[in-house]
Every structure is written in C-alpha cells, then in structure tokens.
Design an enzyme around this catalytic site. Structure first.
Site, short mmCIF file in Angstrom:
data_model
loop_
_atom_site.label_atom_id
_atom_site.label_comp_id
_atom_site.label_asym_id
_atom_site.label_seq_id
_atom_site.Cartn_x
_atom_site.Cartn_y
_atom_site.Cartn_z
N HIS A 17 0.88 -1.19 0.00
CA HIS A 17 0.00 0.00 0.00
C HIS A 17 0.91 1.23 0.00
O HIS A 17 1.71 1.40 -0.90
CB HIS A 17 -0.94 -0.12 1.21
N HIS A 39 -2.11 -1.78 -9.93
CA HIS A 39 -3.12 -1.22 -9.04
C HIS A 39 -4.35 -2.11 -9.07
O HIS A 39 -4.67 -2.68 -10.11
CB HIS A 39 -3.49 0.20 -9.47
N ASP A 51 2.57 5.92 -6.25
CA ASP A 51 3.83 5.85 -5.50
C ASP A 51 5.06 5.99 -6.38
O ASP A 51 6.14 6.32 -5.88
CB ASP A 51 3.91 4.52 -4.73
N1 ACO Z 1 5.33 -6.02 -10.37
C1 ACO Z 1 5.29 -7.19 -11.01
N2 ACO Z 1 4.16 -7.88 -11.20
C2 ACO Z 1 3.03 -7.35 -10.72
C3 ACO Z 1 3.00 -6.13 -10.05
C4 ACO Z 1 4.22 -5.45 -9.89
N3 ACO Z 1 4.27 -4.28 -9.25
N4 ACO Z 1 1.73 -5.85 -9.68
C5 ACO Z 1 0.99 -6.86 -10.10
N5 ACO Z 1 1.77 -7.76 -10.73
C6 ACO Z 1 1.33 -8.99 -11.36
C7 ACO Z 1 1.20 -10.12 -10.35
O1 ACO Z 1 2.40 -10.82 -10.16
C8 ACO Z 1 0.14 -10.96 -11.03
O2 ACO Z 1 0.75 -11.62 -12.14
P1 ACO Z 1 0.39 -13.11 -12.53
O3 ACO Z 1 -1.08 -13.06 -12.87
O4 ACO Z 1 1.27 -13.41 -13.67
O5 ACO Z 1 0.67 -13.91 -11.30
C9 ACO Z 1 -0.80 -9.91 -11.61
O6 ACO Z 1 0.02 -8.78 -11.87
C10 ACO Z 1 -1.96 -9.53 -10.70
O7 ACO Z 1 -1.42 -9.15 -9.43
P2 ACO Z 1 -2.26 -9.14 -8.06
O8 ACO Z 1 -1.31 -9.06 -6.92
O9 ACO Z 1 -3.27 -10.22 -8.04
O10 ACO Z 1 -3.04 -7.80 -8.23
P3 ACO Z 1 -3.64 -6.97 -7.04
O11 ACO Z 1 -4.79 -6.23 -7.57
O12 ACO Z 1 -3.88 -7.80 -5.83
O13 ACO Z 1 -2.39 -6.03 -6.69
C11 ACO Z 1 -1.04 -4.34 -5.99
C12 ACO Z 1 -2.40 -4.69 -6.58
C13 ACO Z 1 -0.91 -4.91 -4.59
C14 ACO Z 1 -0.95 -2.81 -5.90
C15 ACO Z 1 0.08 -4.88 -6.91
O14 ACO Z 1 -0.02 -4.33 -8.19
C16 ACO Z 1 1.47 -4.66 -6.32
O15 ACO Z 1 1.93 -5.46 -5.50
N6 ACO Z 1 2.15 -3.55 -6.71
C17 ACO Z 1 3.43 -3.23 -6.15
C18 ACO Z 1 3.25 -2.53 -4.83
C19 ACO Z 1 2.73 -1.13 -5.00
O16 ACO Z 1 3.22 -0.37 -5.84
N7 ACO Z 1 1.75 -0.76 -4.17
C20 ACO Z 1 1.16 0.56 -4.17
C21 ACO Z 1 -0.22 0.56 -4.74
S1 ACO Z 1 -0.90 2.19 -4.78
C22 ACO Z 1 -1.27 2.50 -3.18
O17 ACO Z 1 -1.62 1.65 -2.42
C23 ACO Z 1 -1.17 3.85 -2.70
#
Ligand code: ACO
Length: 382
Positions: free
Chosen positions: A226, A266, A317
């Site tokens: 987050h 996201h 971010d």
């Molecule tokens: N880097 C690499 N792969 C990613 C990323 C990333 N940043 N984000 C998502 N993916 C991939 C996952 O590995 C998954 O791939 P797969 O289907 O091949 O296994 C797919 O995208 C879906 O990912 P989920 O985790 O199921 O998506 P979710 O909606 O739960 O995740 C989240 C959202 C937590 C923000 C995610 O994109 C992430 O971890 N990002 C990095 C952390 C981040 O930047 N957080 C800040 C978000 S903005 C905020 O909260 C203010």
C-alpha cells in the site's frame, strides 16, 4: 445475485466487492479518472490549495473565501504538539521506524485531546482539523530529532505544505518546492475504499474514536503493498543507480524472477493512474530545475519496460519517489507524508460513516474441518 449473497466466498482480497456507498470520491479505473466530490483531480491539483481540497473532502463542496480563511487559521493555530508528544519524540531511538513513530504519536495525540471521546460531528471535525494540522509537526520533529537537530517550532502563518518544508529544513522552501509539495498533498488526499480507508471505516463503524480509526489506518498504509511502496521505489532507484545497472535489464530480471516491481500495478486502475501522470510531469519539471535528471530518466525507462513487458502502469507511489527525493526529503518520510495528506480523506470517510452508521461485519466462508472430537491431551502429538 452476487457470490457473496449466495453465501459463497467473494474474489480474493475482496476484489470487485462494493462494500458501501460514498460521495467522497469516484475512480474510473478504465478511463484513468479520479474525482474528489465530482471535481477532476487534475483540476484540483492545478487550481486549488491542499487546504481547499481538505475542506472539499470534509464538506463535499469547495469553500468560499471566508470559509477558506477560517480553515487556514484553524490549521495554523493547531500546529503545536502537546508536551507529552514532544517528549515521546525526544525519547525515541533514532533508528525507530518512521511510520511506527507516527502511528504511536497519533494515538498519543488522542490520549492528550480533551475532546478525544466527544462524539458530536462538530467535535469530530475539530479533531480532524487538529490531526491534519499536527501530523506534519510530528513528522518534521521526528526527522530533525533523529538527525541530532532541534525540532523547529511551526509557523503560525502560511500554507501547511510550506510550513512542513520549513520545519523539516529550518528555512523557507522555494516557491516552486512549496507549490509542488502542495499539489503532491492534493494528489494523495483521497482514493476511495483503499485498504487504509477501509480500515478507518471499519474501526469508526464500531463507534470507537477518530484517533483509533486514524492510528489503524496509518498501520494499514505502512505496508509495502500500500503506502509503503513509495519508499521501496526510491530504494529501487538507488539500487539501479549505485550498481550502474541498465534500468530496463533490472526490470526484466526482476520480472523473470517473478518479483514485484514496486510502484507499478493497481487493484482498480487498468490504465495509467491519473495521479502518476501529474507526478510524472512534476518529476520532469523539478529535474529540469535541479542538478540531476537521473532519477527521472531511470524512472522513465522502468516505466516503459514495465508497460512493454507486463502491461503494467505506474501508480501514485512511483513518481512521488523521484519528486520527494529531488525535494531533499529522506526516503523513509515518504509514507508518513502520504499519511499526513491522506488523513483528510480518512477523516472525511470516518465522518461519512458516522452520518449513517452501521457496524461493518462481513463473514468468512469456513474452509476448515467440521465436527472433530477432542482427544485427551496425552494422546495428542506435539
Ligand atoms: N510487479 C510485477 N508484477 C506485478 C505487479 C508489480 N508491481 N503488480 C501486479 N503484478 C502482477 C502479479 O504478479 C500478477 O501476475 P500473474 O497473474 O502473472 O501472477 C498480476 O500482476 C496480478 O497481481 P495481483 O497481486 O493479483 O493484483 P492486485 O490487484 O492484488 O495487486 C497491488 C495490486 C498490490 C498494488 C500490486 O499491483 C502490487 O503489489 N504492486 C506493487 C506494490 C505497489 O506499488 N503498491 C502501491 C499501490 S498504490 C497504493 O496503495 C497507494
């Protein structure tokens, strides 16, 4: 009928579940649009001060001139910390986690607030204003004390953004730095039912107090999935720079190892987060003013590679990291700064929750064994 209504388990992580109604903000994840009470975030960041945005979130309308003056005065008057909170910051280990320190200081602010347990809307709005006024003072004092410097007393005039940068550095910021930082606060102020806001509403819905709700929200924001991601982004940029690595290769290798690249992806946006687009412009503009474009340039290559390789876009971010770094702010303050802006959105949601409250209490679909017999202790294996 939704799967939840049929008594089945919803999507993991409550994805797609509409948990409540809110008039505070609207996100269109496909169009890449974010509105605060009907106003486009791009217009607000360009045309309004953070104080106007705070009023908008609390009252669902923009303030008139007298109302804005009044809010500004209140926010200026409430900046000083109670002595108990200053003592807590002075006693802290210099290596303390910045978000843990903020979370505890906010909880302590609640203990010291005479109105802490008064539950009228008027009292709660005053507490929302006090929290917004004091969190910047906590963060700036925390940072100076751990650097072995004296905390700088807040000014009783000027903008919240300008006063924060002044308290951090003991000198007034440039007009560009103040305006940029003010717009950053606007961009981080509110974002629907994200993890920390949901946390705040769940706590508020039990009719616990506003300080409990905000302490809990700070705890949720702290996590690297987050708000904690902005600090991780800067760590990544520093890693790429210090290792003199090609940023595109760095991203490709991370993805090949199935690791996450922080600042991308996201739950709601399927396109570029509109906040990231504005922050990208800011990062570009600031780099042009400063002595180094490298953080912006590395970020750009990472962004292009992530889009090409994974179809993922930057979130709020990603470019905040290079903006804050260029403004000379310590990396571990990025998430506390997120919190000192988001407190306006959190408190707006808490007030909205209380205007029509019902306990938030979902159910879990039980997946464990049923009807087990309790064996005598001597027959159980450790
Ligand atoms: N880097 C690499 N792969 C990613 C990323 C990333 N940043 N984000 C998502 N993916 C991939 C996952 O590995 C998954 O791939 P797969 O289907 O091949 O296994 C797919 O995208 C879906 O990912 P989920 O985790 O199921 O998506 P979710 O909606 O739960 O995740 C989240 C959202 C937590 C923000 C995610 O994109 C992430 O971890 N990002 C990095 C952390 C981040 O930047 N957080 C800040 C978000 S903005 C905020 O909260 C203010």
């Amino acid at each position: 009928m939704s799967s939840a209504k049929r008594g089945q388990s919803p999507g993991r992580g409550l994805e797609g579940v509409v948990a409540l109604e809110s008039a505070i903000s609207a996100i269109d994840g496909t169009a890449g649009e974010l509105l605060y009470a009907g106003y486009d975030i791009r217009d607000l960041a360009r045309e309004c001060s953070f104080e106007e945005v705070a009023f908008l979130l609390w009252h669902n309308r923009l303030p008139g001139p007298a109302e804005l003056d009044d809010l500004r005065r209140q926010l200026q008057k409430d900046r000083m910390l109670p002595p108990e909170v200053m003592d807590f910051l002075l006693d802290l280990d210099p290596g303390a986690n910045a978000m843990a320190a903020l979370r505890t200081a906010v909880s302590l602010l609640g203990v010291c607030d005479e109105e802490g347990e008064t539950m009228s809307r008027e009292a709660n709005l005053s507490k929302a204003i006090r929290l917004t006024a004091r969190m910047p003072t906590v963060i700036a004092a925390f940072d100076r004390i751990r650097r072995g410097k004296k905390a700088v007393a807040p000014l009783d005039s000027g903008s919240l953004a300008g006063n924060f940068l002044y308290m951090l550095n003991n000198r007034p910021p440039s007009a560009v730095a103040e305006r940029t930082f003010d717009a950053c606060l606007t961009l981080h102020a509110e974002h629907g039912l994200n993890a920390s806001t949901f946390t705040a509403r769940v706590i508020a819905a039990t009719l616990s107090d506003i300080y409990s709700a905000i302490s809990g929200a700070i705890g949720a924001l702290k996590g690297p999935l987050h708000g904690g991601a902005n600090m991780e982004v800067m760590r990544t940029l520093l890693e790429v720079d210090s290792g003199d690595v090609d940023p595109a290769k760095f991203v490709r290798e991370k993805l090949a190892r199935r690791e996450r690249v922080m600042g991308f992806g996201h739950r709601v946006y399927r396109t570029l987060d509109p906040r990231a687009a504005i922050l990208r412009e800011m990062s570009d503009g600031l780099s042009a003013e400063g002595d180094s474009r490298k953080w912006f340039d590395i970020s750009l290559v990472m962004m292009e590679t992530m889009e090409r390789e994974k179809g993922l876009y930057p979130n709020v971010d990603f470019f905040s990291a290079s903006v804050y770094h260029t403004l000379g702010i310590a990396m571990d303050l990025y998430t506390p700064i997120f919190a000192m802006s988001r407190v306006t959105g959190w408190t707006a949601h808490v007030l909205e929750q209380w205007a029509d409250n019902r306990l938030i209490r979902p159910r879990a679909a039980y997946s464990g064994p049923r009807r087990r017999r309790v064996p005598p202790i001597r027959t159980r294996r450790s």
